[in-house]
Motif scaffolding. Structure first.
Motif, short mmCIF file in Angstrom:
data_model
loop_
_atom_site.label_atom_id
_atom_site.label_comp_id
_atom_site.label_asym_id
_atom_site.label_seq_id
_atom_site.Cartn_x
_atom_site.Cartn_y
_atom_site.Cartn_z
N PRO E 64 -76.17 18.64 -15.97
CA PRO E 64 -76.83 17.83 -16.99
C PRO E 64 -76.52 16.34 -16.91
N ARG E 65 -75.45 15.96 -16.24
CA ARG E 65 -75.06 14.54 -16.23
C ARG E 65 -74.84 13.99 -14.82
N ALA E 66 -75.42 14.60 -13.76
CA ALA E 66 -75.10 14.11 -12.42
C ALA E 66 -76.15 14.47 -11.38
N THR E 67 -76.31 13.55 -10.44
CA THR E 67 -76.99 13.82 -9.18
C THR E 67 -75.95 14.37 -8.21
N GLU E 68 -76.38 15.23 -7.27
CA GLU E 68 -75.48 15.81 -6.28
C GLU E 68 -75.94 15.44 -4.87
N ILE E 69 -74.98 15.08 -4.02
CA ILE E 69 -75.27 14.86 -2.59
C ILE E 69 -74.35 15.80 -1.82
N LEU E 70 -74.92 16.52 -0.85
CA LEU E 70 -74.19 17.63 -0.20
C LEU E 70 -74.30 17.52 1.32
N THR E 71 -73.21 17.89 2.00
CA THR E 71 -73.29 18.01 3.46
C THR E 71 -72.69 19.36 3.87
N VAL E 72 -73.24 19.93 4.93
CA VAL E 72 -72.80 21.25 5.40
C VAL E 72 -71.65 21.10 6.38
N LEU E 73 -70.52 21.76 6.08
CA LEU E 73 -69.37 21.73 6.99
C LEU E 73 -69.40 22.87 8.00
N GLU E 74 -69.84 24.03 7.53
CA GLU E 74 -69.88 25.21 8.40
C GLU E 74 -71.11 26.04 8.08
N GLY E 75 -71.78 26.53 9.12
CA GLY E 75 -72.88 27.45 8.92
C GLY E 75 -74.20 26.76 8.62
N THR E 76 -75.07 27.51 7.94
CA THR E 76 -76.43 27.07 7.66
C THR E 76 -76.71 27.31 6.19
N LEU E 77 -77.50 26.43 5.56
CA LEU E 77 -77.87 26.64 4.17
C LEU E 77 -79.36 26.44 3.99
N TYR E 78 -79.96 27.32 3.22
CA TYR E 78 -81.35 27.14 2.77
C TYR E 78 -81.23 26.59 1.36
N VAL E 79 -81.73 25.36 1.13
CA VAL E 79 -81.53 24.70 -0.17
C VAL E 79 -82.88 24.28 -0.75
N PRO E 114 -78.41 31.90 4.61
CA PRO E 114 -79.35 32.92 5.11
C PRO E 114 -78.75 33.80 6.22
N ASN E 115 -77.53 33.46 6.66
CA ASN E 115 -76.94 34.20 7.77
C ASN E 115 -76.22 35.45 7.27
N PRO E 116 -76.62 36.65 7.76
CA PRO E 116 -76.03 37.90 7.26
C PRO E 116 -74.64 38.17 7.83
N HIS E 117 -74.20 37.33 8.77
CA HIS E 117 -72.93 37.63 9.44
C HIS E 117 -71.85 36.59 9.23
N LYS E 118 -72.28 35.32 9.02
CA LYS E 118 -71.27 34.26 8.96
C LYS E 118 -71.26 33.57 7.59
N PRO E 119 -70.07 33.15 7.15
CA PRO E 119 -69.99 32.36 5.91
C PRO E 119 -70.50 30.93 6.16
N ALA E 120 -70.66 30.20 5.10
CA ALA E 120 -71.01 28.78 5.18
C ALA E 120 -70.13 28.01 4.22
N VAL E 121 -69.97 26.69 4.50
CA VAL E 121 -69.15 25.82 3.65
C VAL E 121 -69.84 24.48 3.50
N ALA E 122 -69.81 23.93 2.29
CA ALA E 122 -70.36 22.59 2.05
C ALA E 122 -69.38 21.77 1.24
N ILE E 123 -69.49 20.43 1.42
CA ILE E 123 -68.81 19.49 0.53
C ILE E 123 -69.91 18.79 -0.26
N ALA E 124 -69.74 18.71 -1.59
CA ALA E 124 -70.73 18.05 -2.42
C ALA E 124 -70.04 17.02 -3.29
N ALA E 125 -70.75 15.91 -3.58
CA ALA E 125 -70.22 14.92 -4.51
C ALA E 125 -71.22 14.78 -5.64
N LEU E 126 -70.70 14.46 -6.85
CA LEU E 126 -71.55 14.39 -8.04
C LEU E 126 -71.30 13.07 -8.77
N SER E 127 -72.38 12.50 -9.32
CA SER E 127 -72.29 11.15 -9.90
C SER E 127 -71.79 11.12 -11.34
#
Lengths: 176, 176, 176, 176, 176, 176
Positions: E64-79, E114-127
């Protein structure tokens, strides 16, 4: 306005090491701000990857419009900032992988990789879509044109020839 | 809350010259901020008188939370500021009595009295009730405790002994 | 954008007395805002010189977008402001040279030079690059077109002919 | 903090007519702000019902910290505001039931019920949880203590005895 | 206030994988906000690590109070995120390691591995130093107490028993 | 800029009932924002009339950029909002004519008319000239294109066919 996903996206390759030899101080900042992702406009945030060579440094600098929050992805960082006049208190910390540190808006701060053998990597976020960065040495000794040596000699309490010598080498640096 | 006129008032004697010998650089800043006038709380403004000895200087500094607008009351001032990375463009101007100049928020700026015989005086206003001030030399070389000489030697591309010498003299300065 | 020092500068001659006979009330405000210094855009500050004839006055007015902080350069000023409904408390002070006073955003305030023989001068700063000014008498009795006398007669609890008479003289005033 | 629905609620009876005889000008403002609903704190909005007697008026006033948007629930309103110096342009409109009008932050505005037989009612919203209200006549002529008649005689270009007479009647008014 | 480096620091171990089995949806958000680093107060930023199990998801939610900017550290993300009424346009993207994506303030968004075998990791920052998070399913079907099934049946155009069944399973979920 | 009264005015007919059959949920929101009154630009406020059919509902939604304050003009409303993770506390209240309620910025909230025989009407104000509205069901199940059923099945812990069925009916709804 026909908004599309690409306005909010960048294939920034933030996972890839950057060349830290581009600067004499051994660091490289990759900033993703509103100039690179137009959808960030007015939203008050940006993101950066910072690479540090062994013994490399992101030298003392300020962000005139943003606070920074940083986490270490690889290696170790010695970080610090100095509070305003009149205290000028220096706060510092050694950060290991996974640690988080905050540099408040407008304060002079740095990060240094103390390891002589291994690089370091950090991810940082800034509270502006266009935070700006003012590297103290570049600004004071490497501006175009140069600040009068009289101004700097008095400010740093050194002789003019010392200022001239410092400016000469930063002038060179800024031509590379 | 029983509000009274005194909450919005200070007998600040801004008409009276200040002693410019209190600092080695030959200037004296009298800042009227929220710590001195409680009624300024949240109102986003403060006021200052700045005195300059002949050849005195308000050395390179930033205000982390404010833009500054300044007018010259007496004498002449050589003023300037440097823009952010990567341009680091130095903009400067000689100001005569009655001229007005603006130093944008967070940028490094200075004022120097180029006259070897006469003092100068300015009135400046800042866009925060608590603008803060970061004098570059004091912060970088005179912090308590000192910033590691390794950090500064690399940042300024000088030898550690040069850093040590600079810090020694600013350390002294800050004890006076 | 090729930024240059002139964007942040004005040869405003704020040291020179202004003609206080331009208004019937014996004052003259010289405001340096974003229309006069383009570099002030978005930076939230402006500066003014105010000249007062003997017994002259900067009559009751408000700044819809700014707090004001003022210091007396020459002479004496009797200043005041009134708090909001329902208290409508009047806070006032006599200011001598060098004193500082604050007028909070949006409140009705004035300055009067109580000396019948000498002029007075003040420097004021405002917390907006475009603070606006609403002089109560000009707005209420001198607007173009005039506010209906029915509105004002009821508001000020006077007869319509009194309103008409007040408007007539402010109408004249605004044609000069 | 154990938050509960009551912190965001008020049985304000905004559907009920208010007594418009409480003021000489024939209006009554019921403001629901943060003092009445604590949950509004920092949220930047408030709401009001305004009742107008036949020929009643919400006399010229400003909100130092808010823009107002208003819609007419019953009857007709003649409304207006005046722009800042130097234009002092008066913009006005007759509003019928269901019309909407905006009064920008800090500008002097009023609403008058031109109908001699029927009351009028409006709902207004303000862009602050504590907008404040400054009624021009009450502030200028009815403050406690009174503003010096010298200040007002000069400002309104009338004789002091006229000011004294105006103040006397507003002083009375404020005792009722 | 005796400020110290620890006020701006947290040994957050953001390099360490989190357990994604704590939620049924297969994700785990580690948010470093002002409750965990007091020095962030008023500074308008926070940081998060997000872990995704194979096929795990950070389900539709808003800040409710922030924009988010995200980058993928590991794996793949459908966003993706959906724009406001009336367009309700769905913008989506597949992100690979090192890609950056922005979720504007207050809009509903998600990330799915979306990957059924591997985990994923992201770093996100919020305003915001306290961005808040509203997970749609938890809020709508898992609130305490439950929202009336009449409200939800009408909103989602389903029968009440469908609502009851959805609430029952989220109620369970929230007890784990 | 030649400002005129029409820039701040709209003959919005907020006194007239709206057709609540335009939506399946039995409500109709008439929002007066900056797209309809240009003078609202940057002023941070807007106004709305909301009509509710008997048993009609303004279904769960958020405003990404505004707090809402509402008063009931006709009938009765059952209203509520849910707080952020992890509490997800549901706060609700039955509002009668003249009552006032606040929905804080970005939180999911609704209003339902519990009366099976009579319509209800409310006036609401929002703390932005362009508050935006995100109806949860429309966004999650009726976006264009549809959100992948895999995302929603996992988020709501239902089977994909349930998601498909929900989307199908909202897709229809959005074509009407």
């Amino acid at each position: 306005m026909d908004v599309k996903a690409e306005d909010f996206f960048l294939a920034a390759k933030l996972d890839m090491p950057r060349d830290t030899k581009v600067s004499k101080v051994g660091s490289n900042v990759t900033l993703i701000n509103v100039m690179r992702i137009p959808g960030l406009n007015t939203l008050g945030i940006s993101l950066a990857r910072i690479d540090y060579a062994p013994l490399g440094e992101n030298p003392p600098h300020t962000h005139p419009r943003a606070t920074e929050i940083l986490t270490v992805l690889e290696g170790t960082l010695y970080v610090g900032f100095v509070t305003s006049n009149p205290e000028n208190k220096f706060l510092s910390k050694v950060l290991n992988k996974g640690d988080v540190f905050v540099f408040p808006e407008g304060l002079i701060h740095f990060q240094l990789n103390p390891n002589p053998h291994k690089p370091a990597v950090a991810i940082a976020a800034l509270s502006s879509q266009n935070p700006g960065a003012i590297t103290i040495a570049n600004t004071v000794f490497g501006s175009k044109p140069a600040i009068s040596d009289e101004v700097l000699a008095n400010a740093f309490q050194v002789e003019k020839k010392t200022v001239d010598w410092l400016q000469a080498q930063f002038w060179e640096d800024n031509q590379n």
